[in-house]
Design an enzyme around this catalytic site. Structure first.
Site, PDB file in Angstrom:
ATOM      1  N   HIS A  78       0.823  -1.208   0.000  1.00  0.00           N
ATOM      2  CA  HIS A  78       0.000   0.000   0.000  1.00  0.00           C
ATOM      3  C   HIS A  78       0.863   1.266   0.000  1.00  0.00           C
ATOM      4  O   HIS A  78       0.487   2.282  -0.574  1.00  0.00           O
ATOM      5  CB  HIS A  78      -0.918  -0.024   1.232  1.00  0.00           C
ATOM      6  N   LYS A 120       0.136 -14.155  18.819  1.00  0.00           N
ATOM      7  CA  LYS A 120      -0.882 -13.352  19.509  1.00  0.00           C
ATOM      8  C   LYS A 120      -2.301 -13.765  19.118  1.00  0.00           C
ATOM      9  O   LYS A 120      -3.275 -13.310  19.721  1.00  0.00           O
ATOM     10  CB  LYS A 120      -0.659 -11.870  19.222  1.00  0.00           C
ATOM     11  N   ASN A 157       7.698 -12.761  18.167  1.00  0.00           N
ATOM     12  CA  ASN A 157       8.332 -11.495  17.811  1.00  0.00           C
ATOM     13  C   ASN A 157       9.575 -11.732  16.957  1.00  0.00           C
ATOM     14  O   ASN A 157      10.319 -12.683  17.193  1.00  0.00           O
ATOM     15  CB  ASN A 157       8.751 -10.748  19.077  1.00  0.00           C
ATOM     16  N   GLY A 179      14.338  -6.816  15.259  1.00  0.00           N
ATOM     17  CA  GLY A 179      14.698  -5.797  14.272  1.00  0.00           C
ATOM     18  C   GLY A 179      13.571  -5.372  13.360  1.00  0.00           C
ATOM     19  O   GLY A 179      13.769  -4.550  12.479  1.00  0.00           O
ATOM     20  N   VAL A 195      10.927  -4.146  19.945  1.00  0.00           N
ATOM     21  CA  VAL A 195      11.492  -3.675  21.199  1.00  0.00           C
ATOM     22  C   VAL A 195      13.012  -3.442  21.131  1.00  0.00           C
ATOM     23  O   VAL A 195      13.526  -2.514  21.760  1.00  0.00           O
ATOM     24  CB  VAL A 195      11.129  -4.668  22.331  1.00  0.00           C
TER      25      VAL A 195
END
Length: 592
Positions: free
Chosen positions: A297, A392, A429, A432, A437
């Site tokens: 996008h 998640k 996660n 980078g 984080v």
């Protein structure tokens, strides 16, 4: 010319004890002139006037010996033909030795002078090099030869008993890794350089465990596969990354299995401008697809990956497509025009706190966007569709997690009636990635702190972007239809431990030099992530890092009905949206 003349004249003086007979004066002059000419020609032939003597080594020394030896041999012959008498053997040997000493000595004296300047230069960090092999030696030499280098090597540590208590590059090899802490105290070390590029990830992690308590900065030489692309330079000595701390060895992939479903095919990657999407493009190009479609996008991010792909893979046919997965008609036109055979769907909203405040956008992108791309893959006969999901999505506590779980459920339903093979790949996660984080911690450390951690008990699984993408592509080869693949993320890591390790390895003491503050759990977050729902169970694959969550029975008609309701509530009150998400995903813990 002067050095050669002095060398030969001195040789005759030594031979005749300071009084050269008149009968040898002409021979001396002839030998001198011929030697000057032949030696200069010989030295030109061995490129001795083109070398940078600051970096002189055994190669330059060998070249000087050969140049002088050939020059002396030719000079002796010419002198005999011109003067009609042989040059005395003692003169020959003396002149060879003297020319070698003077011509070589003046050049190596420059290197010694530069090295002395570097060693005596103040304001340099004293460095301990772990690894006295070829790489460690090369690093030491480059640091010793560079005035600009911020570090000065003072000693080595090596586990090889044959090297211990000896010297390399004039620096002592103090002992094995067990004496690192003692060496730091006795030699006032400011930096540690790990110079073992062949070491496995596990071995590097073990070395870092030894270095962490010392409180000095730790640098590391890139892995051997990185070094083969160019020479080692002091600029390639990098800071320790978190993936070094994780201690996992590189992912092994089944090249044949991947090539079978990617090579020669038209491959579409949605979200190609993002962290995962762009890495998918880089790695898929290695398997020679016929055409690689990069859909995104944001025009700037797509332009950036397009330029990179054209530079790194000039032979690969790539096509950049600016489109929004939320636009069904645009998706249909893309599939109709290019007819992709393999689809990797990485386009998604992923930031948990942001999606808590904007649930409508999460639904539009993560649910409806996935539905549009999946429906097009089914309608236009794509062979495979791989959804990039997240841990998640398991027992979600966030809007983002709930929307990704619905996306998983939809492609599992679609797989039952479609000829297209649909699968999802779920992982935690990635180090980078944008907004993750680790870059934030590094920024905060660079600014002097404090480092902010949400909660002292916060635990996460971590994986590097390249290894996650390799496993995603590999999982695509195992897909039979309807599976949710789970990637082995290794051991979960406490976020606060990660922050403390990064602070220590940057040369600071946590809570003393750099503070750590706990900001509280953000909306939608939970203390630890899970990789499987209770219903899924787990199965193995041929790959030891990829597991299968078994498909869950989902009623297609009910899900379609609920998704239509979800589409209608977009833009409504956030509480209404959350209640509907809870209805579709019963394990969604609506904590916001």
């Amino acid at each position: 010319m002067l050095l050669i003349s002095i060398s030969i004249w001195a040789s005759y003086l030594f031979r005749f004890e300071g009084n050269i007979p008149s009968s040898y004066l002409m021979q001396c002059l002839t030998f001198c002139i011929v030697s000057v000419i032949t030696c200069i020609v010989s030295m030109y032939g061995f490129h001795l006037y083109n070398r940078i003597w600051q970096y002189a080594s055994i190669i330059e020394m060998t070249a000087i010996v050969r140049a002088v030896l050939i020059s002396c041999a030719i000079s002796l012959l010419f002198t005999f033909f011109i003067s009609g008498s042989y040059v005395p053997l003692s003169v020959t040997l003396l002149s060879f030795e003297t020319m070698l000493l003077t011509l070589g000595g003046i050049r190596f004296a420059w290197r010694a002078y530069r090295s002395l300047l570097v060693r005596n230069k103040k304001n340099k960090n004293r460095a301990l090099i772990i690894g006295a092999g070829d790489c460690g030696t090369l690093v030491a030499r480059k640091l010793l030869a560079s005035e600009e280098a911020a570090m000065l090597p003072v000693a080595f540590v090596d586990d090889d008993p044959a090297k211990q208590k000896r010297e390399v590059c004039g620096l002592p090899v103090l002992g094995n890794r067990s004496i690192v802490q003692e060496a730091i105290r006795t030699h006032r070390i400011d930096d540690i350089i790990i110079a073992i590029p062949t070491a496995s990830k596990r071995e590097v992690a073990n070395l870092l465990e030894i270095c962490k308590p010392t409180g000095v900065k730790v640098k590391i030489i890139p892995r051997i596969e990185d070094l083969i692309h160019g020479k080692v330079s002091i600029n390639e000595i990098r800071n320790v990354d978190v993936d070094d701390l994780l201690g996992r060895d590189p992912v092994k992939v089944d090249l044949q299995g991947i090539a079978n479903y990617v090579e020669g095919k038209t491959v579409l990657v949605t979200g190609a401008g993002g962290s995962i999407g762009s890495e998918l493009c880089r790695q898929i190009a290695l398997y020679r697809p016929q055409k690689l479609l990069m859909l995104g996008h944001g025009e700037n991010s797509i332009y950036a990956i397009e330029m990179e792909m054209k530079r790194q893979f000039p032979q690969q046919q790539v096509e950049s497509v600016i489109a929004d997965v939320q636009d069904l008609k645009r998706m249909e036109s893309v599939f109709k025009k290019y007819a992709p055979q393999v689809v990797f769907h990485a386009a998604a909203h992923k930031h948990v706190p942001l999606m808590e405040g904007n649930p409508s956008e999460a639904i539009k992108n993560n649910v409806l966007g996935t539905k549009h791309v999946a429906d097009c893959a089914d309608q236009f006969g794509a062979e495979r569709f791989v959804l990039i999901s997240t841990d998640k999505a398991v027992n979600p506590t966030s809007v983002m997690g709930a929307t990704k779980r619905i996306a998983e459920m939809y492609i599992q339903c679609l797989d039952k009636t479609s000829k297209t093979i649909f699968a999802a790949v779920r992982f935690g996660n990635v180090l980078g990635s944008r907004g993750s984080v680790i870059p934030r911690f590094k920024e905060q450390i660079a600014m002097g702190g404090p480092v902010t951690v949400t909660h002292p008990e916060m635990i996460r699984y971590f994986m590097t972007i390249p290894e996650a993408v390799q496993l995603v592509i590999q999982a695509g080869a195992y897909a039979k239809g309807g599976e949710v693949f789970i990637l082995d993320m290794g051991k979960p890591v406490k976020i606060v431990d990660l922050a403390e390790d990064l602070i220590r390895l940057s040369g600071f003491q946590p809570y003393t030099d750099i503070g750590i503050e706990f900001s509280g759990i953000r909306p939608g977050e939970k203390l630890f992530e899970e990789l499987l729902t209770n219903e899924e169970g787990i199965g193995s694959t041929k790959h030891d890092r990829i597991f299968i969550g078994q498909p869950v029975n989902i009623n297609r008609a009910e899900l379609d009905f609920e998704m239509k309701k979800l589409e209608k509530v977009v833009g409504e009150d956030n509480a209404i949206i959350r209640e509907l998400l809870k209805h579709i995903v019963p394990t969604f813990q609506n904590v916001s």
